[in-house]
Design an enzyme around this catalytic site. Sequence first.
Site, short mmCIF file in Angstrom:
data_model
loop_
_atom_site.label_atom_id
_atom_site.label_comp_id
_atom_site.label_asym_id
_atom_site.label_seq_id
_atom_site.Cartn_x
_atom_site.Cartn_y
_atom_site.Cartn_z
N GLU A 34 0.84 -1.21 0.00
CA GLU A 34 0.00 0.00 0.00
C GLU A 34 0.87 1.25 0.00
OE1 GLU A 34 -3.67 -0.16 2.74
OE2 GLU A 34 -2.51 -1.98 3.14
N TYR A 35 1.96 1.20 0.78
CA TYR A 35 2.90 2.32 0.84
C TYR A 35 3.48 2.58 -0.55
CZ TYR A 35 6.94 5.09 2.27
OH TYR A 35 7.88 6.08 2.40
N SER A 80 33.58 20.41 20.95
CA SER A 80 33.65 19.05 21.48
C SER A 80 33.54 19.11 23.00
CB SER A 80 34.91 18.35 21.01
OG SER A 80 36.02 19.11 21.35
N LEU A 81 33.72 17.99 23.64
CA LEU A 81 33.49 17.91 25.09
C LEU A 81 34.78 17.56 25.81
CD1 LEU A 81 30.23 15.78 24.94
CD2 LEU A 81 30.36 18.16 25.67
N GLU A 111 22.89 11.93 29.13
CA GLU A 111 22.59 11.39 27.79
C GLU A 111 23.66 10.37 27.41
OE1 GLU A 111 22.51 14.74 25.08
OE2 GLU A 111 21.15 15.87 26.35
N LYS A 113 26.53 8.89 25.27
CA LYS A 113 27.44 9.49 24.28
C LYS A 113 27.53 8.51 23.12
CE LYS A 113 31.75 11.95 23.74
NZ LYS A 113 32.30 11.28 22.58
N ASP A 115 28.36 6.76 19.68
CA ASP A 115 29.62 6.66 18.95
C ASP A 115 29.34 6.61 17.45
OD1 ASP A 115 32.27 6.46 18.48
OD2 ASP A 115 32.47 4.38 19.12
N ARG A 134 30.52 17.72 10.97
CA ARG A 134 31.11 18.62 11.96
C ARG A 134 32.34 19.32 11.37
NH1 ARG A 134 34.98 17.96 15.91
NH2 ARG A 134 34.68 19.30 17.72
N GLU A 171 23.73 12.86 16.24
CA GLU A 171 24.71 11.85 15.90
C GLU A 171 24.10 10.84 14.94
OE1 GLU A 171 27.44 12.65 17.58
OE2 GLU A 171 28.79 10.92 17.47
N TYR A 223 20.56 15.91 19.80
CA TYR A 223 20.81 16.20 21.21
C TYR A 223 21.24 17.62 21.54
CZ TYR A 223 25.38 14.82 19.33
OH TYR A 223 26.48 14.69 18.54
N LYS A 287 25.12 17.19 31.14
CA LYS A 287 24.99 18.60 30.80
C LYS A 287 24.24 19.32 31.92
CE LYS A 287 24.62 17.32 25.96
NZ LYS A 287 23.82 17.21 24.73
N LYS A 311 33.60 9.15 30.07
CA LYS A 311 33.98 8.04 29.19
C LYS A 311 33.94 6.72 29.96
CE LYS A 311 36.11 8.99 25.59
NZ LYS A 311 35.90 9.42 24.23
N CYS A 405 45.00 -21.23 -1.55
CA CYS A 405 43.81 -21.18 -0.71
C CYS A 405 43.85 -22.32 0.31
CB CYS A 405 42.57 -21.31 -1.61
SG CYS A 405 41.07 -21.57 -0.67
N CYS A 408 40.89 -25.01 -0.80
CA CYS A 408 40.91 -25.83 -2.02
C CYS A 408 42.29 -25.93 -2.66
CB CYS A 408 39.92 -25.28 -3.04
SG CYS A 408 40.47 -23.74 -3.80
N CYS A 423 40.91 -16.23 -3.14
CA CYS A 423 41.06 -17.53 -3.77
C CYS A 423 40.49 -17.36 -5.17
CB CYS A 423 40.26 -18.58 -3.00
SG CYS A 423 39.98 -20.08 -3.94
N CYS A 428 35.61 -23.28 -5.33
CA CYS A 428 36.17 -23.58 -4.01
C CYS A 428 35.01 -23.83 -3.04
CB CYS A 428 37.00 -22.38 -3.55
SG CYS A 428 37.53 -22.48 -1.83
S1 IVH Z 1 26.77 17.50 23.04
C1 IVH Z 1 28.89 21.43 23.23
N1 IVH Z 1 25.60 15.20 23.39
O1 IVH Z 1 30.51 13.70 21.18
C2 IVH Z 1 28.19 20.14 23.22
N2 IVH Z 1 27.56 15.27 22.05
O2 IVH Z 1 33.13 14.97 22.11
C3 IVH Z 1 28.57 19.30 22.09
N3 IVH Z 1 28.22 13.12 21.08
O3 IVH Z 1 31.12 16.05 18.67
C4 IVH Z 1 28.00 18.00 21.93
N4 IVH Z 1 26.57 11.94 21.94
O4 IVH Z 1 29.55 14.16 18.07
C5 IVH Z 1 26.63 15.86 22.82
N5 IVH Z 1 24.45 13.21 23.73
C6 IVH Z 1 25.45 13.87 23.17
C7 IVH Z 1 26.42 13.23 22.36
C8 IVH Z 1 27.47 13.96 21.81
C9 IVH Z 1 27.66 11.91 21.16
C10 IVH Z 1 29.46 13.40 20.30
C11 IVH Z 1 29.34 14.59 19.38
C12 IVH Z 1 30.45 15.54 19.78
C13 IVH Z 1 31.33 14.66 20.58
C14 IVH Z 1 31.97 15.52 21.63
#
Ligand code: IVH
Length: 664
Positions: A34-35, A80-81, A111, A113, A115, A134, A171, A223, A287, A311, A405, A408, A423, A428
């Site tokens: 349908e979609y 960055s953080l 929150e 973090k 990856d 970024r 992210e 975020y 935060k 971390k 290989c 084989c 290979c 094989c």
């Molecule tokens: S806040 C000034 N929130 O971590 C605040 N970052 O090392 C900037 N990341 O470049 C980011 N999860 O790509 C924020 N819940 C989250 C995140 C997050 C992943 C990444 C982001 C940022 C890096 C900072």
Amino acid sequence: MNDKLERLRQLADELNMHNVHYYMEDNPLVSDAEYDKLMRELEALEQELNIILPDSPTQRVGAPPLTAFDPLPHRTPMLSLANAMNAGELMDFCRRVEKEFPGEILSFMGEPKLDGLGVELIYEKGLFVSGATRGDGYTGENITANLRTIRQIPLKLKGDAIPDILEVRGEVILSHANFKKLNAQQEQDGKPLFANPRNAAAGSLRQLDSRITAKRPLEIFIYSPGEIQGIKFKSQAQFLEQLKAWGFPVNPYNELLPSSEAALDYYQRMEKNRENLPYDIDGIVVKVNSWRLQNELGMRTRTPRWAIAGKFKARQETTVIKEIIAQVGRTGAITPVAILEPVQVGGVTVSRATLHNQDEIDRKDIRIGDTVLIQRAGDVIPEVVKIISEKRPADSQAYRLPENCPVCGAPTSRVADEAVLRCSNRSCPAQLAGSIEHFASKKAMDIDGLGEKIVQQLIENNLLHSVADLFSLEYESVLRLERFAEKSAQNLIEAIEKSKSRPLAAVIYALGIPNCGEYLSRILAENFGSLAALAKASADELLALEGVGPIVAESIRTFFAEPHNQSALEKLKSAGVNPILQKEKKQEDARFSGKTFVFTGALSKFTRNEAEKMVQERGGKTLGSVSKKTDYVVAGENAGSKLSKAQSLGLTVLTEDEFLEMSK
Ligand code: IVH
């Protein structure tokens, strides 16, 4: 016109709503069919009216490739953080903030973090207009077309509170499950595997061809804010709520934390929970919740004072490599794998680590007997970070992948510039199932009913040792197999028989020559005219073709030089797989030469594909839209606008029967 325009708007809204149910809530309201039907109606209307709404769901399939990404400066830098490496450092951060604001009731937002890859999305008056990576934090790359393909990203914001300008950051990630699927597909296509989900997400998002990105199941969580004009927020909690109301995906594990102790507890809980999440996180972010207090705390050069990344312990351990084995995959790619002294890494026992390829082994100088640092990303197979050179045994020797290989014994070869060793023998046993499935697939020999399970069953029962054996399969031996009845056995034999008349391009594609896809197979078919001629082609002859570089030329020559492949080709030939070049047929029958056809409405006597093929085989062309240059319009049931246009232009309109009559 107005009715149609209204319908266009209605279809876009309806499909966008279905996207939300499907991709965000995992709760589809309609069937795929349908979609698809609604989508096709919208596509047809867009073509007819020549209008594409800025939030049209048809635009999510990708746009033609770019040659490079344009730079896109960020209006406010993407920072960055700072990192807290353990619980103590995280508490230090919280305490410092508390000290700055004596008497304030403080709360934090916790929150995960994620990856993945940080991106920015820009909305003007509620419409998604552009997006960027970024980059260096000040200028990113304009990846708008790629971001548009991520179904979770709203192309139009929901609700009334729509700011003039809204920039949000988030992210882009790939889940473990989708990462596995993507790598399985890469392997099937004979392409190199991605080392981890983050690399795969990055590779997918930085594709110049957004049609490739569209096929990658990327996800996103939003975020943080960039520039926002026309609406004010009091706190991160309020901002996250509003993000949800606008239709953005917001991480369900975000948690408002009323105190430093709650922040510490969140850190510890999430570290344990990490193993259960369907995607990779490498820590948490804490935060300060109040945006007023965030403002007062302000920034260092590149990191805010109001947030910190807590971390997690890297899931790394040291262990010893007992052995290195060469694993042969389904496309013949040979991957070195380190067999380790078993070791616990983040709660999981690890006894193997991928070494990727010879270059990687050389670069890291990895040897049997080495003590190595290994790490695990998600539930992905672990990798060696580095060797501990002080612990190397005196008698250790450099490792080289085998010249034959291990399964084989056929010679292995490495195409210039490609990292993968393969290979060279398509028969094989390690590759057999994969190569037969590929051989039978729709775009190849199109053998209906010969899927993964049946192939496996035929191999297990010793009926198939190479693709050529398919053609000596007997009805009786198939019938004897479990799950087969008279009818299904007969159908399979007939489908195999029918495949003998597949065109040359499909047969070349079916052979599964590494780096030789559908398009290239067509070019090879057109230029060489037969398998025998292609098998004899010199490197220079191959290099002269459009789209053939040294890697591809080498891979074709290696394939045809391999004795196992030569004997399989001989067998195919004697079984009657004798492909005819389509072009020769065209030359024989050129009655539609120079004529253009448009097919419209519901066709009942043949499919659109068959119709197109019939026209092409007779030297004609088929087009998607009617113009005064169109020679014939073939109209099925319920033909709509194209038919009326044809009539108003006075073109020749044919019924399906009349078309069949002309083609006889
Ligand atoms: S806040 C000034 N929130 O971590 C605040 N970052 O090392 C900037 N990341 O470049 C980011 N999860 O790509 C924020 N819940 C989250 C995140 C997050 C992943 C990444 C982001 C940022 C890096 C900072």
